[in-house]
Structure formats: C-alpha cells, structure tokens
Write an enzyme that holds these catalytic residues in place. Structure first.
Site, mmCIF file in Angstrom:
data_model
loop_
_atom_site.group_PDB
_atom_site.id
_atom_site.type_symbol
_atom_site.label_atom_id
_atom_site.label_comp_id
_atom_site.label_asym_id
_atom_site.label_seq_id
_atom_site.Cartn_x
_atom_site.Cartn_y
_atom_site.Cartn_z
ATOM 1 C CD GLU A 40 60.580 48.064 62.086
ATOM 2 O OE1 GLU A 40 59.736 48.935 62.288
ATOM 3 O OE2 GLU A 40 60.213 46.881 61.959
ATOM 4 C CE LYS A 109 58.441 44.001 62.834
ATOM 5 N NZ LYS A 109 58.100 44.945 61.855
ATOM 6 C CB CYS A 150 58.095 47.905 65.007
ATOM 7 S SG CYS A 150 57.191 49.170 64.509
#
Ligand code: AKG
Length: 274
Positions: A40, A109, A150
C-alpha cells in the site's frame, strides 16, 4: 501462477521508489514471476498530509512507468496502491496491469482507515481521502482475482462479495502498524482465507522505525486451507511462490462451505440483508 510479493522500503523521493522497483524486477526476473505485487502507498510516505503532494491522475507519470514495467517484464503488475487525484478528490488507489501493460483493474479503497486505539495507533484517512465504492475482481488466464486495500480487508462482506464474483485469490496491498499488526494481521488473513476458501496475499511496505507511521511488514501468502505458505518479518525483500488457483476449487469441494451457506436466514431483524 508464480506470485512475487515485494516488501520494499518507502522513500520520500518518488523517483527513488521507482528505481527500487526496477531493481527488484530485474533481480527476480530469472525466477519468471507471472504476477508481481507491491504494498500500500508504495511510493508515498504513509501520512495524510503527503497524499495530495504525491497524488497523480490515472495515466500520470507513475501510472505510465508501471504500465511500461508490466509490459517490459511480461508480468501482471498489481502495483500496490498510490495516491490518485481525480476531479479535485484524492483516493487511495490500486492499479493492476496485464502482461501488455494494459490496465485491467482499478480499486479505490472503500473503507477509509480512521482509528484511535487508546495508547496506540491513531490515523484518520478521511481527513484527506475520498472513499471508493466498488468491489473489484479481475480475470487472468489462471482464474479470477479480487483486490482490496488494507483496512478494506477487515470487512468480511467485501471479501465474500469478491469470492461470490468468482475470486480464487484476493490481493491486499496493506500497511498495518505496530499496534494492530501484532494483534490482528495474521488472524485476519487466515480467517478470510478459511471463510472464503481462497488464497490471500497481503503485501506491506518494509518496517521503517524512523517513519511517522511504522509499518508492521509481515508480507504473507495464505492458502485456501488457511496455512501460512510464507510470512516475512519487517525486513526489505520479497517472497515468491507457485500457487495453483484450482486448489481453491478442490478445498471448496472437500469442505463445501460456500455452497452450504443459509442466505435465507442471514438477515437482520428489519429484514435487511447484509
Ligand atoms: O486495519 C488496520 O489495522 C490497519 C489499516 C491500515 O493501515 C490501512 O488501511 O492503511
């Protein structure tokens, strides 16, 4: 499918991060990886105030470099994530390129990382970032692969949706920290793999104790049976493994969890499905 996961250091200098990536690709090319995965924010320090300074549009300089490298090395490049700017908004975005350098997936995300652990890690991505709103799965000659970033992986619904859309493996560019890493990283990856009977690959940046956000590292690959195939510690480097995505089908046949679901009873009291 041979998958290489690179746990690289994040420098303040974007060019240095790009140079580092090229060195890794050169180093691993004799092992002939099919898919190379990064962590990331692999080219930007993980600090909200840095995101706008490092952000680029889709098709920008970093994007072009990644596309070019995918083609040059003939690999699928799951290029971790980078800060993306679009119409004045900043996203935490993961691009995937195919062996010809064509972008075949893009995930923004969707769950922003806002936490305040007492005596531990604080972070507020929503100060700067806008959330994406998609579930992302892409096709390869090996089978379908899901992609999230994540904190997204903490939400079992998203992983399940990728699997219902055909994913046999889920890629998670990530950067847990010294509070939540030791507590949740392994159990989360193994849990998602066991529930969804798929491979999961978590790739982090290397630990830099001088950084304002200290990444846990621990890049890992987990099988559809929940076995940790390999897990790094905090060091810089890479792991590379041959996986057969058909193993997910085999585990699903032997232990038929996905087909035994009782979606008829998975409702909240007001009737809403989750
Ligand atoms: O969920 C966590 O503990 C860490 C998440 C994170 O670092 C992120 O989403 O970038």
């Amino acid at each position: 499918m041979k998958i290489a996961q690179i746990q690289s250091r994040v420098y303040n200098d974007k060019k240095k991060n790009a140079e580092q990536l090229k060195l890794y690709l050169e180093k691993i090319k004799s092992e002939r990886p099919d898919l190379v995965m990064l962590g990331e924010m692999f080219n930007c320090p993980y600090e909200t105030k840095q995101f706008p300074l490092y952000a680029e549009e889709e098709g920008g300089e970093t994007w072009k470099m990644l596309s070019h490298l995918a083609k040059e090395y003939g690999i699928y490049l799951a290029a971790g994530s980078v800060p993306e700017i679009a119409e004045g908004k900043i996203y935490n975005t993961a691009y995937v390129f195919d062996r010809n350098g064509k972008q075949i997936a893009k995930h923004r995300k969707a769950h922003l990382f806002d936490i305040q652990v007492e005596g531990g890690q604080h972070f507020k991505e929503s100060e700067i970032l806008t959330a994406g709103d998609k579930c992302t799965v892409f096709s390869t000659e090996f089978g379908k692969i899901g992609l999230c970033i994540c904190f997204d992986f903490r939400f079992p619904e998203l992983a399940r949706m990728m699997v219902l859309r055909g994913a046999k493996m889920i890629l998670v560019p990530a950067a847990f920290n010294m509070t939540t890493g030791p507590a949740h990283w392994d159990v989360m990856f193994r849990g998602r793999a066991v529930d969804n009977q798929c491979f999961v690959a978590g790739t982090s940046s290397a630990r830099d104790t001088g950084a304002s956000y200290v990444a846990w590292g621990h890049t890992l690959l987990v099988s559809p049976w929940g076995d940790v195939i390999e897990e790094m510690e905090g060091e810089e480097g890479y792991i590379i493994h041959d996986v057969d995505l058909k193993e997910a089908d085999s585990i699903r046949r032997q232990l038929p969890l996905l087909s035994a679901r009782r979606t008829d009873i998975y409702q909240s009291e007001n009737g809403a499905e989750f």
